[in-house]
Write a protein that holds these residues in place. Sequence first.
Motif, short mmCIF file in Angstrom:
data_model
loop_
_atom_site.label_atom_id
_atom_site.label_comp_id
_atom_site.label_asym_id
_atom_site.label_seq_id
_atom_site.Cartn_x
_atom_site.Cartn_y
_atom_site.Cartn_z
N LYS A 39 0.84 -1.20 0.00
CA LYS A 39 0.00 0.00 0.00
C LYS A 39 0.87 1.25 0.00
N THR A 41 0.60 5.09 0.96
CA THR A 41 -0.27 6.02 1.69
C THR A 41 0.50 7.31 1.93
N LEU A 65 -0.43 0.94 7.62
CA LEU A 65 -0.87 0.21 6.42
C LEU A 65 0.26 0.09 5.40
N ALA A 66 1.02 1.16 5.24
CA ALA A 66 2.12 1.12 4.27
C ALA A 66 3.21 0.16 4.75
N SER A 69 2.61 -3.56 4.87
CA SER A 69 2.41 -4.25 3.58
C SER A 69 3.64 -4.14 2.68
N GLY A 71 4.91 -1.33 1.72
CA GLY A 71 4.66 -0.22 0.81
C GLY A 71 5.42 1.03 1.19
N THR A 263 -0.46 6.95 -4.88
CA THR A 263 -1.18 6.61 -3.66
C THR A 263 -2.21 5.51 -3.94
N THR A 264 -2.20 4.47 -3.13
CA THR A 264 -3.22 3.43 -3.32
C THR A 264 -4.38 3.62 -2.34
N HIS A 265 -4.09 4.19 -1.16
CA HIS A 265 -5.12 4.37 -0.14
C HIS A 265 -5.10 5.80 0.38
N LYS A 292 -8.24 3.72 -3.20
CA LYS A 292 -9.21 3.33 -2.19
C LYS A 292 -9.27 4.45 -1.16
#
Length: 568
Positions: A39, A41, A65-66, A69, A71, A263-265, A292
């Motif tokens: 991810k 972020t 989150l990053a 994962s 990310g 950015t994914t999230h 997302k």
Amino acid sequence: MMTELDFKTLSELLFPNVTKAPEDMELEYPARVLPEGAKVTRFAPSPTGFVHFGGLFPSTIGERLAHQSGGVFYLRIEDTDAKREVEGAAEGLIKTLAHYGIRFDEGAVIGKDGKIADQGIYGPYRQSQRGPIYHVYAKKLVAEGRAYPVFTTKEELEALNAVDKKTEIKERDWHEDDARQIEKQRAEREITLDEVKAHLAAGDPFVLRLLADGDPEKKIRFTDLIKGNLEIPENDEDFVLLKSDGIPTYHFAHAVDDHLMGTTHVIRGEEWLPSLAKHIMLFRYLGFKLPKYMHIAQIMRLDEVGNKKKLSKRDMGANMDDYSRMGYAPASVCEYVMTLLNSNYEEWHAQNPELPYTDFPFNIKKMSNSGCLFDFQKLNDVSKNVLSRMSAEEVYDQCLEWANAFDPDFGKLLAADPDYAKAIFAIGRGGKKPRKDLATWCDAKPYMGFFYDELFNIEDAYPENFAKADIEKALSLFLDTYDSADDMTVWFDKIKAVAEQLGYASDMKAYKADPAAYPGSVADVSMFLRVAVTGKLNSPDMYAVMQVLGEDRVKARLNRMIETLKNA
Ligand code: GLU
């Protein structure tokens, strides 16, 4: 009605200096190469003041989150509103976030010269430096008939800016004005190339509006990772993309930046939820994949009468800088944030007390979709646990740093003899059930001040029911036999012997079976010593306290109390 060719001409008229195309931007900002499921972020604060407690939420979530994962987590400074910008706020934000251990992989950083710099290849990470990038996409939207200029006179411009400012902070409240606004916007769409040329020749400023194709009667189905499944009306507002100074609005900058930076999230406050339909439209127009979204609820607090209120800027606990002054360790605050963020964090932590919170498998599904309740009591409980597990060394270092900043006299005492201070902090630490005396560094002085002659005083009186003569005798008898080299058993046997000499019960079982048979017990004798030596009825383990105080101090204090009792 303009033709395709007219749109192209219009885009050239409005952005004659833009030579790059979106394709060029894609090459400059290639897709990130990351493992499957990683991810990306970001935390994207506006430098308009201090870091709000609420800001620790999106930043902690983004960071977790990053990094959980594999990310990337980056910091972007959203400084497109010069009017609201506060001098030095961006630097302050960076320092505060670092203080709370929020680790960014890239983004705005403080350079060697103390000024903000960029770290990473997806920058600039300050929106104010990305003007030419936004214009590439603005030109594209105009060329495709998706955006149009609205020229204004100075007076009109001021009115527009006022509306736009409101739009950025809180979604515009459209009530009876709605229809009229939309009607006005529809008329403004009909500008001709000749009119544009005339305005440009006259030097009139323009804002760039998006040409909305939505129908609010129709709903978009959308899944927010926190709020769940939502149905939101399509956008029909021709909202502003570029202000008259060429600076983008939040909406436009969000789409362009989050796309180019990969950015994914997007994790942001729920106050942006009403703008979501605009963002969905914008991503579609620009041909970008929609990231997302996680819209997080405002943090609540209880007011004086127990009603839930939003934790506002002015509330105690809102400004992250206050926590340093109040003496909270960053680790305590982070841990508290985790307990608020994930409902199963506390359980996990109880099972894994030694592991850092970064080992906790943070789970979006365990997040509450309504506002968390901020509560100092809970923070203090969490903090007591956190501080109780720190090493004496760590406690000393952090407490000293705090004291040097906020209680320099105390700081001097701590610094004068580090080994002594660490020995004090070591009392009751390290075992299975460590003492939990400190919630903040402010608690240290009242807790341990008695170890320092400069701060020592008799705070608690002896209970009335004991004869002064008994107390004096007990202290004298103990003093006669006291030897700091005694181990704990010998030391306690001596206290028992004192009890016996006084006619007090030396065996607690016997005492409890028939308390009326004795004037007191060995526990009372210990209490006599405690008050004389610490000035208080409650203190950490007396043996440990005497060991740390050392023979000279213990004797001096016993003598002093004996004198006081004699003269009383
Ligand atoms: N600058 C925006 C704010 O401070 C950021 C929102 C977002 O994270 O997209 O509210």
